[in-house]
Design a protein around this motif. Structure first.
Motif, PDB file in Angstrom:
ATOM      1  N   PHE A   1       0.824  -1.063   0.146  1.00 43.60           N
ATOM      2  CA  PHE A   1       0.066   0.080  -0.061  1.00 43.60           C
ATOM      3  C   PHE A   1       0.765   1.238  -0.006  1.00 43.60           C
ATOM      4  CE2 PHE A   1      -2.484  -3.134   2.619  1.00 43.60           C
ATOM      5  CZ  PHE A   1      -3.149  -3.678   1.632  1.00 43.60           C
TER       6      PHE A   1
ATOM      7  N   PHE B   1      -7.211   1.228  -1.357  1.00 39.99           N
ATOM      8  CA  PHE B   1      -7.132  -0.197  -0.615  1.00 39.99           C
ATOM      9  C   PHE B   1      -8.036  -0.169   0.753  1.00 39.99           C
ATOM     10  CE2 PHE B   1      -3.552   2.252   0.968  1.00 39.99           C
ATOM     11  CZ  PHE B   1      -3.835   2.221   2.605  1.00 39.99           C
TER      12      PHE B   1
ATOM     13  N   TYR C   1      -2.011   1.087  -4.130  1.00 41.52           N
ATOM     14  CA  TYR C   1      -1.765  -0.280  -4.012  1.00 41.52           C
ATOM     15  C   TYR C   1      -1.158  -0.900  -5.203  1.00 41.52           C
ATOM     16  CZ  TYR C   1      -5.089  -3.441  -6.283  1.00 41.52           C
ATOM     17  OH  TYR C   1      -5.738  -4.058  -6.863  1.00 41.52           O
TER      18      TYR C   1
END
Length: 411
Positions: A172, A262, A307
């Motif tokens: 991430f 994310f 991400y």
């Protein structure tokens, strides 16, 4: 070329089909995300009825991995009807509603043995994590990907469900556009990287389902992971030092965020906002719509979140998102030494020498790159216990994207 393979329309696979399919991603008109990696192919030609020959402008020890990339699907020679795709896979295209659903029927002539057991596969688009979870619980779907980290322990308690967890390259990102101020100053980028509490994010946002990130994209599961690289930790004083070095006493920033980046991205942004304040970094969060995030924000906003699902090799990950010429270089970062070393490592067969260079590349990315990578998140899927054959996979959700062809429904 493998023998005995036929397309969904009954046509036999030929060398010409493979040449055409690869060439779709090459050339000046190509907009393919893998165009940069294929640029090393100087010549691609038929060298026999069942053989092609590739000539590269430099060595590539990971070429088999590159040719197995998910972008390089094979279609018939001359094929252009992308609304009705024809391939060689385990399921035949039937219906597609953009942003809603896709429907596929089993291919009775699939060339892989012991694959494609179910009669049909329906893929539903449910972007909202809560709605996706409820669809599984209610029995509307048999499996979901990208399970919200906050709900994993809750779902574990259900006797009707399985959690499928795999460590891998998913990470991430906080993305800084290195072309624009203040992110074109590496002292500013370094200050930001010291302004986040990675341990707290791992515990609160991921609920422990992952590992700490060190501002480069190579996971601990990769054979070339640099174990000797010091883990960057939260240090407001160091962040202040680098801000001062950049000639700043405070740094106001606007961070574009959405849970589309994310699951838990907005929570991560809020935690970063609180932690960075101690270093004089004043973060305001711009909440962006989920449905347009990847089109309107990613690679466009000066400071945003995202991400990556990881890649099977270190070279492929760096070449896809970190090489200066890569289409998906989402921080617009350019480092000539990095680019040169990447090409050098790619052509080597000596694993020890490759490990040394990839270790240095990780160090350069960590200390100069435009991405703050505080976390690697485990791949988390959830399935009904009626689905048999499900196993963890270290590359992407849904068993590396091949869940449909490998599972069956228990009677």
């Amino acid at each position: 070329m493998r023998q005995g393979v036929t397309f969904h329309n009954g046509k036999a696979l030929t060398v010409e089909d493979i040449l055409y399919s690869i060439n779709l991603h090459r050339g000046d008109q190509s907009r393919s995300a893998i165009k940069t990696q294929l640029a090393a192919i100087k010549e691609l030609k038929k060298s026999g009825e069942n053989e092609i020959t590739l000539t590269l402008d430099s060595g590539n020890a990971d070429l088999p991995f590159l040719l197995a990339d998910y972008h390089l699907v094979v279609v018939p020679d001359g094929f252009t009807d992308w609304k009705h795709p024809i391939g060689t896979g385990g399921f035949v295209f039937d219906q597609y509603q953009p942003g809603v659903r896709s429907y596929f029927k089993r291919n009775p002539n699939y060339w892989k043995p012991n694959r494609a057991f179910v009669d049909a596969v329906e893929v539903l688009v449910i972007n909202d994590a809560t709605a996706r979870t409820n669809a599984l619980i209610s029995g509307q779907v048999h499996a979901i990907n990208r399970v919200d980290f906050k709900t994993v322990d809750f779902l574990k308690r259900s006797p009707a469900l399985n959690i499928v967890r795999a460590a891998g390259g998913q990470h991430f990102t906080f993305l800084m556009d290195c072309r624009v101020a203040p992110f074109n100053n590496n002292d500013v980028r370094t200050a930001i990287k010291y302004g986040i509490d990675r341990e707290k994010l791992l515990a609160t946002v991921l609920r422990g389902y992952g590992t700490l990130g060190n501002d480069h994209p190579i996971p601990k599961t990769d054979r070339f992971f640099n174990k000797s690289l010091e883990q960057r930790a939260y240090d407001p004083d160091k962040a202040k030092f680098f801000l001062k070095k950049a000639g700043l006493s405070a740094l106001p920033l606007e961070l574009s965020s959405s849970d589309a980046a994310f699951a838990g991205a907005l929570d991560a942004a809020a935690l970063f906002q609180g932690e960075a304040a101690a270093a004089g970094i004043q973060v305001s969060i711009k909440r962006q719509p989920a449905d347009s995030y990847w089109d309107d924000v990613w690679m466009k906003a000066p400071f945003s979140m995202g991400y990556w699902g990881g890649r099977p090799t270190a070279d492929q990950m760096f070449s896809t998102a970190w090489q200066s010429t890569a289409k998906w270089n989402d921080t617009h970062w350019k480092n000539d030494k990095f680019d040169s070393l990447l090409i050098q490592a790619r052509s080597l067969l000596d694993d020890q020498k490759r490990a040394e260079i990839y270790g240095e590349l990780q160090s350069i990315a960590r200390d100069d790159g435009g991405a703050m990578i505080p976390l690697f998140g485990d791949y988390l899927d959830a399935t009904s216990k009626k689905v048999g054959g499900v196993k963890p996979h270290p590359l992407f959700n849904f068993m590396g994207g091949r869940l449909a062809e490998r599972v069956w429904l228990e009677s």
